[in-house]
Design a protein around this motif. Structure first.
Motif, mmCIF file in Angstrom:
data_model
loop_
_atom_site.group_PDB
_atom_site.id
_atom_site.type_symbol
_atom_site.label_atom_id
_atom_site.label_comp_id
_atom_site.label_asym_id
_atom_site.label_seq_id
_atom_site.Cartn_x
_atom_site.Cartn_y
_atom_site.Cartn_z
ATOM 1 N N SER A 199 -59.156 6.459 0.080
ATOM 2 C CA SER A 199 -59.062 7.758 0.754
ATOM 3 C C SER A 199 -57.876 8.593 0.282
ATOM 4 N N ARG A 200 -56.848 7.932 -0.284
ATOM 5 C CA ARG A 200 -55.664 8.691 -0.697
ATOM 6 C C ARG A 200 -54.977 7.999 -1.869
ATOM 7 N N VAL A 201 -54.520 8.803 -2.824
ATOM 8 C CA VAL A 201 -53.779 8.296 -3.980
ATOM 9 C C VAL A 201 -52.465 9.066 -4.059
ATOM 10 N N ALA A 268 -54.503 7.723 -11.120
ATOM 11 C CA ALA A 268 -54.809 8.696 -10.074
ATOM 12 C C ALA A 268 -55.929 9.637 -10.509
ATOM 13 N N ASP A 269 -55.864 10.137 -11.759
ATOM 14 C CA ASP A 269 -56.903 11.040 -12.261
ATOM 15 C C ASP A 269 -58.251 10.333 -12.362
ATOM 16 N N ILE A 271 -59.343 7.788 -10.540
ATOM 17 C CA ILE A 271 -59.884 7.571 -9.192
ATOM 18 C C ILE A 271 -60.443 8.865 -8.633
ATOM 19 N N ARG A 272 -59.673 9.931 -8.758
ATOM 20 C CA ARG A 272 -60.131 11.222 -8.237
ATOM 21 C C ARG A 272 -61.378 11.703 -8.966
ATOM 22 N N ARG A 275 -64.360 9.674 -7.764
ATOM 23 C CA ARG A 275 -64.733 10.065 -6.401
ATOM 24 C C ARG A 275 -65.520 11.376 -6.413
ATOM 25 N N GLN A 276 -65.129 12.314 -7.274
ATOM 26 C CA GLN A 276 -65.869 13.568 -7.383
ATOM 27 C C GLN A 276 -67.292 13.318 -7.846
#
Length: 287
Positions: A199-201, A268-269, A271-272, A275-276
């Motif tokens: 849910s958060r990075v 981080a990139d 994972i984001r 998720r997108q």
């Protein structure tokens, strides 16, 4: 009866290895002659070895009858309970990691890999320098040539072993594949986290932990300088930190991961971005 048999089998195996090592050391140093060494083998070590084999066979037989498993599975289970087997398997895996490191290989060679190898050679380099100085000093001080050779061999073996366990982490990095983030330590999987559960990075530097552990609902996988990225989960995941000795292992259900990677922004990139993709796929499915 099962526990006592397992304990006796483990003790017998340890005694066997200890007696063989002691006998070889005494014979090699000239303290005892070859004939005496053979006599000790026949009188002490051979009966212990026979007991070890008998107990191993008994445990295999009991497992086959009680658990209704194949002989091969029973043998594997009995070997897994052996302290000698666990140590040998761990050491062999570490040496294999050194060979992979020399060849520039990693496991796996798929997906996005996230290394955590910055500064891993600092401790081995310092320990190696100290060991070489120690070998030179012992060579000058000790009057017994055989003892010099034995201690030098042990010192060099300890350096190889240290490099092997460092290589174990280098060639088994964390990786992201098919929407699942796999975090590892010492060549073993600590936790598998679906990216959809993150849910958060947050990229944040913490220095309070330098050893892997599970504390409460938090998993810490640092290097010697702490951690540099935090992952918050919207669902609990089961994690287990491996260790050679059982008392050093930890496991539990976690909701937060504090991690060190060489490139936290890359993780981080990734994972984001994943998720997108997941969100868009879910949106298209609804439409």
């Amino acid at each position: 009866m099962t526990v006592s048999t397992r304990l006796l089998a483990g003790v017998a195996q340890v005694l066997t290895v200890a007696m063989i090592g002691t006998n070889m050391a005494l014979a090699g140093s000239g303290v005892i002659i070859t004939g005496t060494a053979v006599g000790l083998w026949l009188a002490v070590e051979l009966p212990i070895l026979a007991i070890t084999v008998a107990l191993f066979g008994w445990r295999v037989r009991v497992a086959v009858r009680r658990d209704d498993v194949s002989v091969g599975d029973a043998v594997h289970a009995a070997l897994s309970e052996s302290p000698i087997y666990r140590v040998a398997r761990s050491e062999f895996g570490a040496y294999r990691s050194v060979w992979m490191w020399i060849r520039g290989k990693t496991d796996p060679d798929r997906g996005l890999v996230f290394t955590a190898s910055a500064g891993v050679l600092t401790m081995p380099a310092a320990f190696g320098a100290a060991t070489l100085i120690e070998v030179v000093v012992l060579h000058l001080v000790l009057p017994w040539f055989w003892l010099k050779i034995v201690l030098a061999a042990i010192s060099l073996w300890s350096l190889v072993l240290l490099a092997a366990f460092v290589a174990n982490d280098v060639v088994h990095p964390h990786y992201l594949s098919e929407g699942v983030l796999v975090l590892r330590r010492s060549g073993k999987v600590v936790v598998k986290v679906p990216v959809s559960d993150i849910s958060r990075v947050v990229s944040i530097r913490r220095y309070s932990r330098t050893q892997p552990e599970i504390e409460g609902s938090s998993l810490h996988l640092p290097n010697h300088e702490g951690t540099n990225i935090e992952l918050a989960l919207n669902q609990r995941s089961d994690a287990a930190v491996p260790a050679l000795l059982e008392k050093w292992r930890s496991s539990g259900s976690i909701t937060t991961i504090f991690l060190y990677v060489d490139e936290p922004s890359k993780l981080a990139d990734a994972i984001r971005g994943t998720r997108q993709i997941d969100v868009r796929a879910m949106s298209n499915k609804r439409n």
